[in-house]
Design a protein around this motif. Structure first.
Motif, PDB file in Angstrom:
ATOM      1  N   ALA A   1      24.677  19.039 113.184  1.00  0.00           N
ATOM      2  CA  ALA A   1      23.503  18.643 113.957  1.00  0.00           C
ATOM      3  C   ALA A   1      23.769  18.862 115.446  1.00  0.00           C
ATOM      4  O   ALA A   1      24.864  18.568 115.937  1.00  0.00           O
ATOM      5  CB  ALA A   1      23.155  17.188 113.685  1.00  0.00           C
ATOM      6  N   GLY A   2      22.768  19.389 116.122  1.00  0.00           N
ATOM      7  CA  GLY A   2      22.920  19.717 117.528  1.00  0.00           C
ATOM      8  C   GLY A   2      23.372  21.146 117.777  1.00  0.00           C
ATOM      9  O   GLY A   2      23.334  21.620 118.920  1.00  0.00           O
TER      10      GLY A   2
ATOM     11  N   SER B   1      19.527  22.996 118.937  1.00  0.00           N
ATOM     12  CA  SER B   1      19.378  21.556 118.709  1.00  0.00           C
ATOM     13  C   SER B   1      18.974  21.272 117.265  1.00  0.00           C
ATOM     14  O   SER B   1      18.036  20.503 116.995  1.00  0.00           O
ATOM     15  CB  SER B   1      18.341  20.964 119.678  1.00  0.00           C
ATOM     16  OG  SER B   1      18.712  21.206 121.016  1.00  0.00           O
ATOM     17  N   LEU B   2      19.676  21.877 116.356  1.00  0.00           N
ATOM     18  CA  LEU B   2      19.314  21.752 114.950  1.00  0.00           C
ATOM     19  C   LEU B   2      19.480  20.329 114.449  1.00  0.00           C
ATOM     20  O   LEU B   2      20.379  19.595 114.887  1.00  0.00           O
ATOM     21  CB  LEU B   2      20.156  22.712 114.108  1.00  0.00           C
ATOM     22  CG  LEU B   2      19.685  24.164 114.170  1.00  0.00           C
ATOM     23  CD1 LEU B   2      20.780  25.112 113.719  1.00  0.00           C
ATOM     24  CD2 LEU B   2      18.435  24.365 113.341  1.00  0.00           C
ATOM     25  N   LYS B   3      18.601  19.971 113.542  1.00  0.00           N
ATOM     26  CA  LYS B   3      18.584  18.631 112.957  1.00  0.00           C
ATOM     27  C   LYS B   3      18.764  18.755 111.442  1.00  0.00           C
ATOM     28  O   LYS B   3      18.430  19.793 110.856  1.00  0.00           O
ATOM     29  CB  LYS B   3      17.244  17.953 113.240  1.00  0.00           C
ATOM     30  CG  LYS B   3      16.882  17.867 114.707  1.00  0.00           C
ATOM     31  CD  LYS B   3      15.483  17.284 114.884  1.00  0.00           C
ATOM     32  CE  LYS B   3      15.084  17.217 116.349  1.00  0.00           C
ATOM     33  NZ  LYS B   3      13.716  16.654 116.520  1.00  0.00           N
ATOM     34  N   PRO B   4      19.251  17.699 110.809  1.00  0.00           N
ATOM     35  CA  PRO B   4      19.389  17.757 109.344  1.00  0.00           C
ATOM     36  C   PRO B   4      18.075  18.108 108.648  1.00  0.00           C
ATOM     37  O   PRO B   4      18.095  18.780 107.608  1.00  0.00           O
ATOM     38  CB  PRO B   4      19.861  16.342 108.994  1.00  0.00           C
ATOM     39  CG  PRO B   4      20.604  15.900 110.207  1.00  0.00           C
ATOM     40  CD  PRO B   4      19.857  16.482 111.365  1.00  0.00           C
TER      41      PRO B   4
ATOM     42  N   THR C   1      21.776  25.119 106.508  1.00  0.00           N
ATOM     43  CA  THR C   1      22.151  23.742 106.197  1.00  0.00           C
ATOM     44  C   THR C   1      22.683  23.079 107.456  1.00  0.00           C
ATOM     45  O   THR C   1      23.617  23.596 108.081  1.00  0.00           O
ATOM     46  CB  THR C   1      23.207  23.693 105.088  1.00  0.00           C
ATOM     47  OG1 THR C   1      22.716  24.369 103.919  1.00  0.00           O
ATOM     48  CG2 THR C   1      23.541  22.252 104.724  1.00  0.00           C
ATOM     49  N   VAL C   2      22.071  21.966 107.811  1.00  0.00           N
ATOM     50  CA  VAL C   2      22.474  21.231 109.010  1.00  0.00           C
ATOM     51  C   VAL C   2      23.053  19.894 108.568  1.00  0.00           C
ATOM     52  O   VAL C   2      22.353  19.078 107.948  1.00  0.00           O
ATOM     53  CB  VAL C   2      21.296  21.020 109.964  1.00  0.00           C
ATOM     54  CG1 VAL C   2      21.778  20.351 111.249  1.00  0.00           C
ATOM     55  CG2 VAL C   2      20.610  22.347 110.284  1.00  0.00           C
ATOM     56  N   SER C   3      24.304  19.681 108.873  1.00  0.00           N
ATOM     57  CA  SER C   3      24.966  18.435 108.486  1.00  0.00           C
ATOM     58  C   SER C   3      24.841  17.405 109.605  1.00  0.00           C
ATOM     59  O   SER C   3      24.816  17.749 110.785  1.00  0.00           O
ATOM     60  CB  SER C   3      26.429  18.698 108.164  1.00  0.00           C
ATOM     61  OG  SER C   3      27.100  19.166 109.316  1.00  0.00           O
ATOM     62  N   SER C   4      24.780  16.161 109.185  1.00  0.00           N
ATOM     63  CA  SER C   4      24.622  15.087 110.181  1.00  0.00           C
ATOM     64  C   SER C   4      25.965  14.573 110.660  1.00  0.00           C
ATOM     65  O   SER C   4      27.008  14.929 110.143  1.00  0.00           O
ATOM     66  CB  SER C   4      23.818  13.944 109.569  1.00  0.00           C
ATOM     67  OG  SER C   4      24.444  13.487 108.399  1.00  0.00           O
TER      68      SER C   4
END
Length: 114
Positions: A13-14, A83-86, A111-114
């Motif tokens: 994320a981010g 600024s990717l989000k889950p 796939t965006v991990s938190s």
């Protein structure tokens, strides 16, 4: 006509990713190229689009974070995702409208991990 997406992957994320959609098999410039995404259990949604004149539009959920652009010489459209989000996790698909026909690619997983 073939559309080949690339650039997907796993990111925190981010983080950022840049997707590419290469259009081949035609000398015709697409009327429009769009990026869609589909998350598990959800409907496919439009993320961003760019038309032949260069105008762009974005889903509200990605405005200010994603940028669609193109390289006409390479017949390639890009989707810069910052600024990717889950909740951006999905399979991303590229579509190209050539005259009255819409062509689609096979998709690329983001796939965006938190």
């Amino acid at each position: 006509v073939q559309l080949v997406e690339s650039g997907g992957g796993l990111v925190q994320a981010g983080g950022s990713l840049r997707l590419s959609c290469a259009v081949s098999g035609t000398i015709i410039r697409p009327n429009a190229v769009s990026w869609y995404r589909q998350a598990p259990g959800k409907q496919r949604e439009l993320v961003a689009a760019i038309v032949s004149g260069g105008s762009t539009n974005y889903a509200d959920s990605v405005k200010g974070r994603f940028t669609i652009s193109r390289d006409i010489a390479k017949n390639t459209v890009y989707l810069q995702m910052n600024s990717l989000k889950p909740e951006d996790t999905a399979v991303y698909y590229c579509n190209a409208d050539l005259r009255s026909t819409r062509y689609g690619g096979q998709g690329t997983q983001v796939t965006v991990s938190s």
